[in-house]
Design a protein around this motif. Structure first.
Motif, PDB file in Angstrom:
ATOM      1  N   THR A  78       0.816  -1.210   0.000  1.00 62.62           N
ATOM      2  CA  THR A  78       0.000   0.000   0.000  1.00 62.62           C
ATOM      3  C   THR A  78       0.848   1.257   0.000  1.00 62.62           C
ATOM      4  O   THR A  78       0.552   2.221  -0.720  1.00 62.62           O
ATOM      5  N   ASP A  79       1.896   1.271   0.810  1.00 60.34           N
ATOM      6  CA  ASP A  79       2.687   2.477   1.011  1.00 60.34           C
ATOM      7  C   ASP A  79       3.865   2.609   0.056  1.00 60.34           C
ATOM      8  O   ASP A  79       4.669   3.538   0.204  1.00 60.34           O
ATOM      9  N   VAL A  80       3.949   1.734  -0.931  1.00 63.38           N
ATOM     10  CA  VAL A  80       5.016   1.855  -1.930  1.00 63.38           C
ATOM     11  C   VAL A  80       4.394   1.779  -3.334  1.00 63.38           C
ATOM     12  O   VAL A  80       4.031   2.801  -3.919  1.00 63.38           O
ATOM     13  N   CYS A  81       4.248   0.589  -3.876  1.00 64.67           N
ATOM     14  CA  CYS A  81       3.801   0.458  -5.265  1.00 64.67           C
ATOM     15  C   CYS A  81       2.325   0.755  -5.464  1.00 64.67           C
ATOM     16  O   CYS A  81       1.928   1.267  -6.513  1.00 64.67           O
ATOM     17  N   VAL A  82       1.486   0.445  -4.466  1.00 68.08           N
ATOM     18  CA  VAL A  82       0.067   0.807  -4.599  1.00 68.08           C
ATOM     19  C   VAL A  82      -0.087   2.320  -4.577  1.00 68.08           C
ATOM     20  O   VAL A  82      -0.850   2.894  -5.360  1.00 68.08           O
ATOM     21  N   ARG A  83       0.645   2.970  -3.695  1.00 68.80           N
ATOM     22  CA  ARG A  83       0.595   4.438  -3.656  1.00 68.80           C
ATOM     23  C   ARG A  83       1.020   5.032  -4.998  1.00 68.80           C
ATOM     24  O   ARG A  83       0.348   5.941  -5.534  1.00 68.80           O
ATOM     25  N   ALA A  84       2.094   4.537  -5.568  1.00 67.64           N
ATOM     26  CA  ALA A  84       2.541   5.031  -6.871  1.00 67.64           C
ATOM     27  C   ALA A  84       1.486   4.763  -7.939  1.00 67.64           C
ATOM     28  O   ALA A  84       1.249   5.601  -8.820  1.00 67.64           O
ATOM     29  N   ALA A  85       0.843   3.597  -7.872  1.00 63.56           N
ATOM     30  CA  ALA A  85      -0.182   3.266  -8.855  1.00 63.56           C
ATOM     31  C   ALA A  85      -1.372   4.205  -8.749  1.00 63.56           C
ATOM     32  O   ALA A  85      -1.879   4.712  -9.766  1.00 63.56           O
ATOM     33  N   VAL A  86      -1.845   4.452  -7.534  1.00 62.87           N
ATOM     34  CA  VAL A  86      -3.004   5.342  -7.359  1.00 62.87           C
ATOM     35  C   VAL A  86      -2.684   6.746  -7.857  1.00 62.87           C
ATOM     36  O   VAL A  86      -3.490   7.373  -8.558  1.00 62.87           O
ATOM     37  N   ASP A  87      -1.501   7.244  -7.529  1.00 56.03           N
ATOM     38  CA  ASP A  87      -1.113   8.578  -8.004  1.00 56.03           C
ATOM     39  C   ASP A  87      -1.052   8.613  -9.534  1.00 56.03           C
ATOM     40  O   ASP A  87      -1.522   9.566 -10.170  1.00 56.03           O
ATOM     41  N   GLY A  88      -0.478   7.570 -10.132  1.00 59.03           N
ATOM     42  CA  GLY A  88      -0.373   7.533 -11.590  1.00 59.03           C
ATOM     43  C   GLY A  88      -1.725   7.381 -12.263  1.00 59.03           C
ATOM     44  O   GLY A  88      -1.988   8.020 -13.299  1.00 59.03           O
ATOM     45  N   LEU A  89      -2.579   6.564 -11.709  1.00 64.30           N
ATOM     46  CA  LEU A  89      -3.919   6.388 -12.280  1.00 64.30           C
ATOM     47  C   LEU A  89      -4.712   7.691 -12.212  1.00 64.30           C
ATOM     48  O   LEU A  89      -5.445   8.027 -13.158  1.00 64.30           O
ATOM     49  N   ALA A  90      -4.577   8.417 -11.117  1.00 68.40           N
ATOM     50  CA  ALA A  90      -5.267   9.702 -10.996  1.00 68.40           C
ATOM     51  C   ALA A  90      -4.782  10.690 -12.054  1.00 68.40           C
ATOM     52  O   ALA A  90      -5.572  11.478 -12.589  1.00 68.40           O
ATOM     53  N   ARG A  91      -3.492  10.649 -12.361  1.00 67.22           N
ATOM     54  CA  ARG A  91      -2.944  11.556 -13.378  1.00 67.22           C
ATOM     55  C   ARG A  91      -3.358  11.157 -14.782  1.00 67.22           C
ATOM     56  O   ARG A  91      -3.704  12.015 -15.611  1.00 67.22           O
ATOM     57  N   HIS A  92      -3.299   9.866 -15.072  1.00 69.10           N
ATOM     58  CA  HIS A  92      -3.458   9.416 -16.448  1.00 69.10           C
ATOM     59  C   HIS A  92      -4.882   9.009 -16.811  1.00 69.10           C
ATOM     60  O   HIS A  92      -5.182   8.835 -18.001  1.00 69.10           O
ATOM     61  N   ALA A  93      -5.746   8.853 -15.816  1.00 71.65           N
ATOM     62  CA  ALA A  93      -7.158   8.558 -16.093  1.00 71.65           C
ATOM     63  C   ALA A  93      -8.014   9.429 -15.179  1.00 71.65           C
ATOM     64  O   ALA A  93      -8.761   8.929 -14.331  1.00 71.65           O
ATOM     65  N   PRO A  94      -7.919  10.752 -15.343  1.00 72.28           N
ATOM     66  CA  PRO A  94      -8.546  11.665 -14.379  1.00 72.28           C
ATOM     67  C   PRO A  94     -10.068  11.569 -14.333  1.00 72.28           C
ATOM     68  O   PRO A  94     -10.676  11.961 -13.341  1.00 72.28           O
ATOM     69  N   GLY A  95     -10.682  11.059 -15.386  1.00 69.74           N
ATOM     70  CA  GLY A  95     -12.134  10.958 -15.392  1.00 69.74           C
ATOM     71  C   GLY A  95     -12.672   9.674 -14.811  1.00 69.74           C
ATOM     72  O   GLY A  95     -13.891   9.515 -14.642  1.00 69.74           O
ATOM     73  N   ALA A  96     -11.795   8.733 -14.472  1.00 64.50           N
ATOM     74  CA  ALA A  96     -12.238   7.426 -13.984  1.00 64.50           C
ATOM     75  C   ALA A  96     -12.424   7.448 -12.469  1.00 64.50           C
ATOM     76  O   ALA A  96     -11.702   8.130 -11.748  1.00 64.50           O
ATOM     77  N   GLU A  97     -13.404   6.677 -12.006  1.00 67.22           N
ATOM     78  CA  GLU A  97     -13.579   6.481 -10.574  1.00 67.22           C
ATOM     79  C   GLU A  97     -12.514   5.504 -10.087  1.00 67.22           C
ATOM     80  O   GLU A  97     -12.382   4.401 -10.629  1.00 67.22           O
ATOM     81  N   LEU A  98     -11.768   5.910  -9.052  1.00 66.71           N
ATOM     82  CA  LEU A  98     -10.771   5.022  -8.464  1.00 66.71           C
ATOM     83  C   LEU A  98     -11.371   4.331  -7.250  1.00 66.71           C
ATOM     84  O   LEU A  98     -11.889   4.982  -6.339  1.00 66.71           O
ATOM     85  N   VAL A  99     -11.298   3.001  -7.257  1.00 65.52           N
ATOM     86  CA  VAL A  99     -11.851   2.186  -6.187  1.00 65.52           C
ATOM     87  C   VAL A  99     -10.708   1.385  -5.576  1.00 65.52           C
ATOM     88  O   VAL A  99     -10.090   0.571  -6.267  1.00 65.52           O
ATOM     89  N   ILE A 100     -10.425   1.609  -4.300  1.00 64.65           N
ATOM     90  CA  ILE A 100      -9.355   0.865  -3.634  1.00 64.65           C
ATOM     91  C   ILE A 100      -9.992  -0.169  -2.710  1.00 64.65           C
ATOM     92  O   ILE A 100     -10.843   0.173  -1.872  1.00 64.65           O
ATOM     93  N   VAL A 101      -9.603  -1.417  -2.876  1.00 67.61           N
ATOM     94  CA  VAL A 101     -10.172  -2.506  -2.084  1.00 67.61           C
ATOM     95  C   VAL A 101      -9.342  -2.643  -0.807  1.00 67.61           C
ATOM     96  O   VAL A 101      -8.264  -3.248  -0.806  1.00 67.61           O
ATOM     97  N   ALA A 102      -9.862  -2.094   0.279  1.00 68.92           N
ATOM     98  CA  ALA A 102      -9.070  -1.928   1.495  1.00 68.92           C
ATOM     99  C   ALA A 102      -8.640  -3.242   2.127  1.00 68.92           C
ATOM    100  O   ALA A 102      -7.585  -3.299   2.767  1.00 68.92           O
ATOM    101  N   ASP A 103      -9.442  -4.299   1.968  1.00 70.06           N
ATOM    102  CA  ASP A 103      -9.051  -5.571   2.572  1.00 70.06           C
ATOM    103  C   ASP A 103      -8.293  -6.468   1.603  1.00 70.06           C
ATOM    104  O   ASP A 103      -8.047  -7.636   1.892  1.00 70.06           O
TER     105      ASP A 103
END
Length: 209
Positions: free
Chosen positions: A152-177
């Motif tokens: 979560t605190d390394v590659c998932v964090r980088a992925a979420v940041d990148g997805l927000a930049r490159h797909a700004p219109g998409a809903e981001l859903v993080i599966v917490a468990d």
């Protein structure tokens, strides 16, 4: 609605307790990873997976790591630890290596491919280390992106940041468990930060119904 599942680094070295860089508690999410993989296939959601794919010359790999930008050897190419766990083994993957290719050709291949997509990377951030990550998003044009994996605190964090930049219109859903952090407190803080940024924080059961 076009849904993709963004599977972050669910590899043996990260998930199994005896892996070279095991994330604490990651084995506990294996049943949920299996559920999410089956749900994606059942509903027609496109699985896009990322994977560390290292050799000894990569800048991230060192015997004296700082645990921030450098780490001990892990997910070394052609080793059992680099493989995906059984719960997220891919079916007929289109494997995109981090080498230059025409973006149009990559996009056409992604759209035409009847299977899943694998983005290999030599570093933590797939959007930095694999030039085709953004092209995959552009080709698939998702309206919802479901994110799970480690850490979560390394590659998932980088992925979420990148997805927000490159797909700004998409809903981001993080599966917490279905994520785990190296630092549990940092992982919890990130989930709260993402919630405040407008991401949907959900559970496997809630998502798959």
């Amino acid at each position: 609605m076009t849904v993709i599942c963004w599977d972050v680094d669910t590899q043996v070295d990260f998930i199994h307790h005896d892996g070279a860089l095991a994330v604490p508690g990651a084995e506990a999410i294996l049943p949920r990873l299996e559920t999410l993989t089956a749900w994606a296939r059942r509903t027609g959601a496109q699985i896009v997976a990322t994977a560390d794919d290292h050799d000894i010359g990569h800048a991230e790999i060192t015997a004296n790591p700082d645990w921030k930008t450098t780490f001990p050897p892990h997910c070394m190419r052609d080793t059992p630890g680099q493989r995906r766990v059984a719960a997220t083994a891919l079916v007929s993957p289109l494997i995109l290596q981090p080498v230059p290719l025409p973006a149009a050709a990559v996009a056409d291949a992604v759209v035409a491919h009847n299977g899943e997509v694998l983005l290999n990377k030599p570093g933590t951030d797939v959007f930095r280390w694999n030039p085709h990550a953004a092209t995959v998003l552009s080709a698939l044009r998702p309206t919802r992106i479901v994110v799970y994996g480690v850490a979560t605190d390394v590659c998932v964090r980088a992925a979420v940041d990148g997805l927000a930049r490159h797909a700004p219109g998409a809903e981001l859903v993080i599966v917490a468990d279905a994520v785990r952090a190296i630092d549990a407190a940092a992982g919890d803080a990130l989930l709260e930060e993402w919630r405040k940024r407008g991401c949907r924080i959900t559970t496997t059961a809630e998502l798959t119904g």
